[in-house]
Design an enzyme around this catalytic site. Structure first.
Site, mmCIF file in Angstrom:
data_model
loop_
_atom_site.group_PDB
_atom_site.id
_atom_site.type_symbol
_atom_site.label_atom_id
_atom_site.label_comp_id
_atom_site.label_asym_id
_atom_site.label_seq_id
_atom_site.Cartn_x
_atom_site.Cartn_y
_atom_site.Cartn_z
ATOM 1 N N ASP A 88 -10.732 -12.033 -7.698
ATOM 2 C CA ASP A 88 -12.192 -11.870 -7.737
ATOM 3 C C ASP A 88 -12.729 -11.790 -9.159
ATOM 4 O O ASP A 88 -13.931 -11.933 -9.373
ATOM 5 C CB ASP A 88 -12.610 -10.587 -6.995
ATOM 6 C CG ASP A 88 -12.351 -10.680 -5.502
ATOM 7 O OD1 ASP A 88 -12.174 -11.802 -5.014
ATOM 8 O OD2 ASP A 88 -12.320 -9.629 -4.838
ATOM 9 N N VAL B 274 -7.779 -34.835 -24.389
ATOM 10 C CA VAL B 274 -6.600 -34.122 -23.894
ATOM 11 C C VAL B 274 -5.771 -33.563 -25.045
ATOM 12 O O VAL B 274 -5.024 -32.607 -24.868
ATOM 13 C CB VAL B 274 -5.715 -35.038 -23.007
ATOM 14 C CG1 VAL B 274 -6.499 -35.571 -21.831
ATOM 15 C CG2 VAL B 274 -5.087 -36.183 -23.806
ATOM 16 N N ARG C 221 0.849 -1.189 0.000
ATOM 17 C CA ARG C 221 0.000 0.000 0.000
ATOM 18 C C ARG C 221 0.889 1.244 0.000
ATOM 19 O O ARG C 221 1.985 1.218 0.533
ATOM 20 C CB ARG C 221 -0.878 0.025 1.239
ATOM 21 C CG ARG C 221 -1.784 -1.178 1.401
ATOM 22 C CD ARG C 221 -2.685 -0.997 2.604
ATOM 23 N NE ARG C 221 -3.381 -2.229 2.930
ATOM 24 C CZ ARG C 221 -4.333 -2.312 3.846
ATOM 25 N NH1 ARG C 221 -4.671 -1.233 4.534
ATOM 26 N NH2 ARG C 221 -4.940 -3.461 4.091
ATOM 27 N N ASP D 222 -8.315 -2.521 -10.187
ATOM 28 C CA ASP D 222 -8.823 -1.305 -10.818
ATOM 29 C C ASP D 222 -8.362 -0.041 -10.095
ATOM 30 O O ASP D 222 -8.103 0.986 -10.727
ATOM 31 C CB ASP D 222 -10.351 -1.344 -10.918
ATOM 32 C CG ASP D 222 -11.035 -1.484 -9.571
ATOM 33 O OD1 ASP D 222 -10.366 -1.899 -8.610
ATOM 34 O OD2 ASP D 222 -12.237 -1.182 -9.475
ATOM 35 N N GLU E 185 -18.360 -13.606 -0.122
ATOM 36 C CA GLU E 185 -18.246 -12.809 1.107
ATOM 37 C C GLU E 185 -19.043 -11.512 1.039
ATOM 38 O O GLU E 185 -19.413 -10.948 2.063
ATOM 39 C CB GLU E 185 -16.774 -12.501 1.411
ATOM 40 C CG GLU E 185 -16.075 -11.666 0.355
ATOM 41 C CD GLU E 185 -14.634 -11.336 0.731
ATOM 42 O OE1 GLU E 185 -14.361 -11.230 1.928
ATOM 43 O OE2 GLU E 185 -13.802 -11.191 -0.185
#
Length: 785
Positions: free
Chosen positions: A173, A535, A95, A126, A271
């Site tokens: 995500d 395969v 951060r 983003d 979540e």
């Protein structure tokens, strides 16, 4: 000459000495890092160096950009070696409060100007990419302030007059609109499915209900695909909260499943799941509901940061590598007027999209959810997300129509077994039942169809099939040509109105033989669809086959272990033989995913001079700090240059420099549980095939009977570039090399140069194709996820 990726407009060789182009690569994410980032870093560095550029690492994200000094270091070819199999990011991520201030961005700009860097490649989410765009937008103002403050000279400011930005999205995500998959998502799904598979075995033993909470604060992609891949009874996602009174509906569904004999209930919760009123729906809340109302033995599992870690999947390594290459191309082609772009995946194409358009659509999704426009939120996520949602809703719970269709649809598996076949059968059976059809299982392929090994297959009989490898129906390689009389009789006897054939090249050829037999046998004049499952990935009409991803991950993880075995050994080269028949897909893609020095395939002819070049290349490599080599050989690439021959050649030529080891991977590539990709792909293919047959049956209904003899009534369902399409079997004959059982044109051959460049070969590239910037805003996100 070859084409790189889907065709950059140019790529100079190292001879060009493009020293004026300085590239800075940084992994920026405030929250975390993801598997596959290292593949993107490696590709960006090596392709940058290939063009003659100087490439710099920025350590510790934007904070490193602000702090400068040792945080911005020159990257070398060897500094990105042995990192493909590592999760996270080797250059760090952190951060940065400083970068959010103008003063911090001024420091960052000063550090870049002093080094002459005007090209920045950012890997992150983003927020990180939006920050990069803001940095670019105010660049000229920052330089003016730096000149005014005496931090840089007018000459330095003039040399660095504009900043080019290219982004690659890293997020498990998959919450960034404009790309089918973000780096890290597939690896996260691997972690989740491993847990689901482990949980379901104990849940079935104890008749339990399991509630699994996965990540996805604002995006339900992980939850949705997991639910589809494991056949969950219910899924909660933020984009589509359940209707009012969902508690009664959920309990009724779970009770009905138990009443049908199911010993297992699975509920997947993102979540960020919430109710229509905007209240959180938690796993503990659901557990209390199920326990209190139904008295079921219920357990919850919150996966947490397990999903972010681990070894990257083959898909993420290839995705990161392709995006890294395309990012360098975009920077090379950028002008002061070029908008900041993000490299995205659409189908199997690498595309460039304006960064802020993607960010805007991503924000639009959040706004739509907050304002209760949930149908719009699903659409804004993209076509793929919408299709996943619609497919899951149809297959999750039995809801047959009141009126039966009196149509009998038969399913059979043909060719060698592969992971994902059963997922396709399950979804086809359930979609058929939803359409009102009677579904028939044919055991042991065309042999079973000829011998009458045909029986009804029901909704509950395919429960749990998505996670099972191999073929539950049984499969053989026998073609129908010599069994047509018996097959036609049984089609009439069992009143079969349509056929779903799931398998490899034999399924394709068998379908063609049935089409040709229509002239003689009227009973075979029924709609037929072939779903590629092998395969080898060698079925004409489809860029991907069910099962190939599972095999690719098996090869990649095995190569990781093989390379690791030489950690304490100096100078060793491994020769590994892969499956695929005459098709070099597995060898090529595994070579890219595992960092091979060469991959020998049938489609790209090679001779003794090429082998000699490869040996000399490895001899030079052994003089560096990288002491390991990996050579892949497709099993049928050359009848004379066998695996033993290549092993002996390398052993002889490498005497005193390196020693060799040989591995033939064999049938382990066909086994195992299917990957999330193959489960999801098989599920969508099976469902889509039956919907198509249903429409085709209506077209072919004449005078009280089914009669189908047109070319478009017998098709291959395949992924072509960006969409699942139906192509007549007869139309694909001209693109088929029947002798070698491969399509004449194969998209992945264009990716082979990436592997060679990343292995430090100086090759020339075809520059005829061009990847233009596309737009996402006007389409409202059809590229989706």
């Amino acid at each position: 000459t070859s084409t790189l990726c889907n065709g950059p407009s140019y790529l100079t060789s190292r001879d060009a000495g493009n020293t004026d182009f300085l590239l800075c690569v940084s992994t920026q994410n405030a929250w975390s890092c993801f598997p596959g980032m290292n593949a993107a870093v490696r590709a960006t560095v090596r392709v940058g160096l290939y063009t003659g550029a100087k490439v710099y690492f920025v350590h510790e994200g934007y904070q490193g950009l602000v702090d400068g000094a040792d945080n911005i270091r020159l990257a070398t070819w060897e500094s990105v070696s042995m990192m493909l199999q590592l999760g996270g990011t080797v250059i760090g991520s952190a951060r940065s409060k400083d970068f959010r201030t103008r003063e911090g961005r001024m420091k960052a700009a000063g550090n870049l100007v002093k080094l002459g860097i005007t090209n920045l490649c950012v890997i992150g989410g983003d927020g990180s990419l939006t920050g990069a765009n803001e940095f670019r937008t105010e660049w000229s103002g920052l330089l003016a302030d730096l000149v005014k403050a005496g931090k840089i000279t007018n000459e330095e400011a003039k040399k660095s007059s504009h900043l080019n930005i290219v982004g690659m999205v890293g997020s498990i995500d998959n919450d960034f609109c404009g790309t089918d998959m973000t780096i890290g998502t597939d690896s996260a799904l691997h972690r989740i499915i491993e847990v689901v598979d482990a949980i379901t075995t104990t849940a079935q033993s104890h008749q339990r209900t399991f509630i699994l909470e996965v990540m996805g604060r604002h995006c339900g992609y992980l939850a949705l695909v997991t639910a589809q891949a494991c056949g969950a009874d219910w899924v909660f996602i933020p984009e589509m909260p359940p209707d009012e009174g969902w508690e009664d509906h959920l309990c009724r569904r779970l009770a009905n499943q138990r009443a049908r004999g199911s010993r297992l209930n699975v509920i997947i919760v993102a979540e960020g799941a919430m109710s229509r009123a905007g209240q959180p729906i938690t796993s503990e809340q659901i557990k209390k509901l199920v326990t209190d109302r139904l008295g079921f033995d219920t357990r919850t599992t919150v996966l947490g940061h397990v999903q972010r870690g681990g070894t990257p999947s083959a898909f993420d390594r290839i995705l990161g590598s392709r995006m890294g290459v395309e990012a360098v191309m975009a920077l090379l082609e950028a002008t002061p007027d070029t908008p900041a772009c993000v490299v995205s995946l659409s189908g199997n194409l690498a595309v460039r999209l304006p960064l802020m358009e993607c960010v805007q659509v991503t924000k639009d999704v959040t706004a739509a959810m907050s304002q209760g426009r949930f149908d719009e939120a699903i659409k804004l996520r993209g076509k793929s997300f919408e299709n996943n949602w619609n497919t899951y809703k149809l297959l999750a719970h039995i809801n047959p129509p009141d009126v039966k269709s009196n149509i009998n649809v038969a399913l059979l598996n043909i060719g060698a077994p592969c992971a994902g076949m059963n997922a396709a059968v399950r979804s086809a059976v359930r979609m058929g039942i939803i359409q009102g059809h009677n579904m028939l299982a044919v055991h042991d392929g065309f042999d079973g169809l000829a011998e009458g090994q045909i029986e009804p297959i029901t909704w509950t009989s395919v429960s749990g099939w998505t996670g099972k490898g191999g073929s539950m129906l049984g499969t053989k390689r026998t073609l129908p040509g010599k069994l047509l009389e018996e097959i036609s009789q049984n089609i009439a006897k069992f009143n079969i109105h349509a056929l779903v054939i799931i398998g490899g090249f034999e399924a394709y050829v068998g379908g063609l033989e049935l089409v040709q037999a229509r002239e003689k046998y009227e009973e075979i004049c029924i709609p037929i669809v072939v779903i590629p499952a092998t395969v080898s990935n060698n079925v004409p009409g489809s860029d991907f086959s069910i099962g190939a991803d599972t095999a690719l991950n098996t090869i990649t993880s095995t190569c990781d272990r093989i390379k690791q075995s030489a950690a304490g050994t100096k100078r060793r080269v491994f020769i590994v033989e892969t499956m695929g028949g005459y098709c070099g897909y597995l060898a090529t893609m595994a070579g890219l995913a595992a960092g091979a020095d060469a991959a020998y395939i049938f489609e790209e002819k090679f001779g003794i001079r090429d082998l000699e070049t490869n040996v000399e290349h490895l001899v030079e490599k052994m003089k560096t700090t990288v002491k390991r080599g990996l050579i892949l050989r497709n099993e049928s690439c050359n009848s004379n240059y066998t695996t033993d021959f290549i092993f002996n050649l390398y052993s002889e030529e490498g005497k005193g420099i390196f020693d060799c080891r040989k591995n033939v991977l064999g049938h382990m590539q066909q086994g195992g549980t299917p990957t999330p990709f193959d489960r999801n792909f098989g599920t969508k293919m099976g469902a889509k095939s039956v919907l198509w047959l249903t429409e085709k049956l209506k077209e072919c209904y004449r005078h009280g009977r089914i009669f189908a003899n047109t070319p478009d009534s017998a098709c291959v369902l395949g992924m072509k570039k960006r969409a699942l399409t139906f192509q007549p079997l007869a139309d694909l004959k001209s693109d088929t090399d029947f002798e070698h059982r491969i399509p004449k044109s194969q998209w992945w051959l264009k990716i082979r140069p990436i592997m060679k460049i990343l292995a430090k070969y100086d090759i020339k590239l075809d520059t005829s194709e061009h990847a233009d910037i596309e737009h996402v805003i006007k389409k409202r996100g059809p590229l989706g996820k």
